[in-house]
Design a protein around this motif. Structure first.
Motif, PDB file in Angstrom:
ATOM      1  N   ALA A 268       4.047   2.903   6.728  1.00  0.00           N
ATOM      2  CA  ALA A 268       3.838   2.172   5.481  1.00  0.00           C
ATOM      3  C   ALA A 268       3.463   3.136   4.373  1.00  0.00           C
ATOM      4  O   ALA A 268       2.483   3.880   4.480  1.00  0.00           O
ATOM      5  CB  ALA A 268       2.745   1.124   5.664  1.00  0.00           C
ATOM      6  N   LYS A 269       4.241   3.172   3.322  1.00  0.00           N
ATOM      7  CA  LYS A 269       3.992   4.033   2.179  1.00  0.00           C
ATOM      8  C   LYS A 269       4.052   3.200   0.904  1.00  0.00           C
ATOM      9  O   LYS A 269       4.691   2.164   0.852  1.00  0.00           O
ATOM     10  CB  LYS A 269       5.026   5.162   2.112  1.00  0.00           C
ATOM     11  CG  LYS A 269       4.989   6.104   3.313  1.00  0.00           C
ATOM     12  CD  LYS A 269       6.045   7.192   3.183  1.00  0.00           C
ATOM     13  CE  LYS A 269       6.021   8.130   4.387  1.00  0.00           C
ATOM     14  NZ  LYS A 269       7.060   9.186   4.281  1.00  0.00           N
ATOM     15  N   GLY A 270       3.376   3.706  -0.126  1.00  0.00           N
ATOM     16  CA  GLY A 270       3.367   2.980  -1.391  1.00  0.00           C
ATOM     17  C   GLY A 270       2.465   1.752  -1.302  1.00  0.00           C
ATOM     18  O   GLY A 270       1.410   1.765  -0.667  1.00  0.00           O
ATOM     19  N   HIS A 271       2.903   0.683  -1.927  1.00  0.00           N
ATOM     20  CA  HIS A 271       2.118  -0.556  -1.911  1.00  0.00           C
ATOM     21  C   HIS A 271       2.176  -1.179  -0.516  1.00  0.00           C
ATOM     22  O   HIS A 271       3.246  -1.332   0.066  1.00  0.00           O
ATOM     23  CB  HIS A 271       2.652  -1.542  -2.953  1.00  0.00           C
ATOM     24  CG  HIS A 271       2.380  -1.124  -4.359  1.00  0.00           C
ATOM     25  ND1 HIS A 271       1.134  -1.156  -4.921  1.00  0.00           N
ATOM     26  CD2 HIS A 271       3.219  -0.651  -5.322  1.00  0.00           C
ATOM     27  CE1 HIS A 271       1.202  -0.731  -6.172  1.00  0.00           C
ATOM     28  NE2 HIS A 271       2.449  -0.420  -6.435  1.00  0.00           N
ATOM     29  N   TRP A 272       1.025  -1.560   0.006  1.00  0.00           N
ATOM     30  CA  TRP A 272       0.912  -2.159   1.332  1.00  0.00           C
ATOM     31  C   TRP A 272       0.883  -3.675   1.141  1.00  0.00           C
ATOM     32  O   TRP A 272      -0.077  -4.248   0.617  1.00  0.00           O
ATOM     33  CB  TRP A 272      -0.344  -1.659   2.028  1.00  0.00           C
ATOM     34  CG  TRP A 272      -0.728  -2.384   3.283  1.00  0.00           C
ATOM     35  CD1 TRP A 272      -1.876  -3.089   3.502  1.00  0.00           C
ATOM     36  CD2 TRP A 272       0.016  -2.471   4.503  1.00  0.00           C
ATOM     37  NE1 TRP A 272      -1.902  -3.611   4.755  1.00  0.00           N
ATOM     38  CE2 TRP A 272      -0.740  -3.251   5.413  1.00  0.00           C
ATOM     39  CE3 TRP A 272       1.254  -1.995   4.917  1.00  0.00           C
ATOM     40  CZ2 TRP A 272      -0.308  -3.541   6.699  1.00  0.00           C
ATOM     41  CZ3 TRP A 272       1.690  -2.289   6.209  1.00  0.00           C
ATOM     42  CH2 TRP A 272       0.913  -3.047   7.074  1.00  0.00           C
ATOM     43  N   LEU A 273       1.961  -4.339   1.581  1.00  0.00           N
ATOM     44  CA  LEU A 273       2.103  -5.778   1.385  1.00  0.00           C
ATOM     45  C   LEU A 273       2.408  -6.449   2.718  1.00  0.00           C
ATOM     46  O   LEU A 273       3.574  -6.685   3.060  1.00  0.00           O
ATOM     47  CB  LEU A 273       3.219  -6.085   0.389  1.00  0.00           C
ATOM     48  CG  LEU A 273       3.050  -5.543  -1.038  1.00  0.00           C
ATOM     49  CD1 LEU A 273       4.295  -5.809  -1.850  1.00  0.00           C
ATOM     50  CD2 LEU A 273       1.835  -6.156  -1.694  1.00  0.00           C
TER      51      LEU A 273
END
Length: 582
Positions: A268-273
């Motif tokens: 998971a990279k960037g925004h974690w949604l």
């Protein structure tokens, strides 16, 4: 005779209009929940959008699949801001006769029919864990829909309060508070009945969506429920003409539950949604195939995520487009509570105005999220789009001015002219002597008026020029914040620009509720400023590579004209605990 006919006509018209309203009254059906056990009850609400007198819905279709345990009727009428509204509700208490998917059939009233509703009825053995036990008159159950979740992933906590004795309406439960956890109650408290070991119980059902913010093991604490059991003897006493709330206090606690919270995966990279489902949809305000230079078209993009709040959804980036002016609107966010959890909704709109003919290349939009059901990273995608812009239709050629004739006018034109008398007459004394004096008098009066106006202008106190490009300031503190904001723009210090703009706006607008950039944007209500503020946040927190135009933002601030806003009225505090009614 004419008057009687007219009165009869008015009466007949009114009757026909009333009959038309009756025939077109809206009739709907709804239930308090759609997932139940076979030994539980569900409340069916039938609503007519008018007050009904004498009419009753036909409940006979219910008897095949349901047992009707009770019914009540209520009518309401209200007037808000000159608009009146009335309706009639029938509340029907039902218990399904079988498990599985059971359909509440359409119910009819005055020729109108409701839509069918499907219930998911679980087998009656769902409460078998309580069989053979000494069940208390009042007890509480608590459960989670998941034993393990990721950080910021939603878990749904269900609290069930059972009571086999009548309770007063003073029932209370402590609020759910867990460190490092965001929690939100899902809807209102539900109230229904169930049967356990042959004993009928009333049930209060509460659901919470919880979002852990840290990994590890968390403990969901016990919630305290308090109420008063109504005294049976006092309730049935014939001498109880003035009943008081006399009974036995009851106090119960829900069980504690442990929840394991896992850290986000390494992929998971960037925004974690983390969501159960996430979709991207777009709509256009008009047909883009007919777009011409100078036309305006609005693109609306909706982001909807099951298992996430709207606050967790990051904004979309708006790339620059050649030959197009962009005017982004303020984003709209909303949390939609359901029995299965929260559905977060974010809506972003932007107006596009083409400035030149040709083809507009809209890049694809990708929204990266984590599917909690399949445990995989996914992307919601809006594909790239091309829009052809036609040039502005050229207006019809204006006729050119005719050239001057080379020859003299025709004799017929000259013949129509009147004969000119060439005899010179001597001007009269009146025309030669009076008009100069009138002219001198008017000039003198005009000079006197001009002098009086100038004298009055010099006596007026000098006031600040409200049309100046620099906003007016009330005190040295506001001026100091404004100067610091200008210096931060010159130094391109984005963090200081954000902080000082919020503080300066708070004083310039005299609004102590301005504590963050979002509230600042709401109070200014300036679409152009909103675009800069969103770009500033994207640059600071959205990993944007495009530079923020500090000089243009500085000029935008200078164009603001602060106005004092009415301070909000103080509201009374909300009740500490949610109220539970029988």
């Amino acid at each position: 005779m004419v008057t009687r006919k007219r009165s009869a006509l008015i009466w007949l018209t009114t009757l026909l209009m009333g009959w038309s309203v009756i025939c077109h009254a809206k009739f709907t059906a709804s239930v308090d929940r759609t997932i139940i056990n076979q030994n539980e009850t569900v409340e069916l609400t039938l609503r007519s959008d008018k007050q009904e007198f004498g009419a009753e819905p036909d409940l006979s279709p219910l008897h095949e699949l349901f047992t009707v345990l009770g019914r009540s009727q209520r009518s309401q009428y209200q007037s808000v801001n000159g608009k009146t509204q009335s309706w009639t509700d029938w509340i029907i208490t039902l218990r399904p006769k079988q498990s599985g998917y059971v359909v509440i059939p359409p119910i009819s009233l005055r020729g109108e029919k409701t839509k069918p509703i499907t219930l998911d009825v679980k087998p009656a053995g769902s409460n078998q864990q309580l069989s053979g036990k000494n069940v208390s008159p009042v007890f509480i159950e608590a459960s989670l829909d998941k034993e393990k979740v990721f950080v910021q992933e939603q878990a749904v906590l269900t609290i069930l309060i059972y009571h086999s004795v009548p309770l007063y309406d003073d029932s209370r439960i402590t609020p759910l508070t867990i460190p490092s956890v965001i929690s939100q109650q899902l809807g209102e408290v539900k109230n229904y009945e169930t049967i356990i070991n042959g004993q009928r119980y009333g049930v209060f059902e509460l659901k919470y969506a919880i979002f852990p913010q840290e990994s590890g093991e968390i403990l969901i604490p016990a919630l305290k429920f308090t109420s008063t059991v109504a005294s049976q003897s006092r309730r049935n006493s014939p001498f109880n003409m003035f009943p008081r709330q006399i009974g036995t206090p009851v106090e119960e606690y829900s069980p504690e539950i442990k929840l394991t919270v896992k850290a986000p995966p390494a992929s998971a990279k960037g925004h974690w949604l983390p969501a159960q489902k996430l979709t991207l949809t777009e709509n256009w305000s008009t047909d883009t195939s007919q777009l011409k230079v100078g036309d305006s078209v609005t693109r609306t993009i909706e982001i909807k995520a099951e298992g996430l709040t709207a606050a967790q959804l990051p904004p979309l980036t708006t790339p620059e487009l050649n030959g197009v002016k962009l005017y982004p609107d303020k984003s709209q966010t909303k949390d939609i509570p359901t029995d299965q959890g929260i559905i977060g909704q974010r809506i972003e709109s932007i107006a596009l105005v083409p400035t030149q003919a040709g083809t507009i290349e809209l890049p694809e939009i990708r929204y990266r999220w984590f599917n909690t059901t399949s445990q995989t990273i996914e992307e919601a995608v809006l594909p790239a789009k091309q829009i052809t812009v036609a040039p502005v239709a050229t207006s019809q050629a204006q006729p050119t001015a005719p050239s001057a004739p080379a020859t003299a006018p025709t004799p017929s034109v000259v013949a129509t002219q009147p004969e000119i008398n060439t005899t010179l007459t001597k001007p009269s004394p009146l025309s030669s002597g009076v008009w100069p004096w009138f002219t001198l008098l008017f000039a003198t009066l005009w000079l006197i008026t001009l002098g009086l106006w100038w004298q009055q202008r010099q006596q007026q106190p000098k006031t600040a020029n409200t049309l100046s490009n620099t906003p007016a300031v009330e005190n040295a503190s506001t001026q100091k914040l404004f100067n610091g904001l200008m210096n931060s723009c010159d130094q391109q210090n984005l963090t200081e620009i954000r902080r000082l703009f919020v503080q300066w706006s708070q004083q310039a607008l005299d609004n102590p509720q301005i504590q963050n950039l979002q509230k600042t944007d709401e109070c200014w209500q300036n679409p152009a400023l909103s675009a800069y503020l969103q770009a500033l946040d994207n640059q600071l927190y959205g990993n944007q590579s495009l530079p923020f135009d500090c000089a243009a933002f500085k000029q935008q601030i200078k164009q603001l004209k602060p106005t004092k806003q009415a301070k909000p009225a103080k509201h009374s505090l909300m009740p500490l605990y949610p109220s539970l009614s029988n």
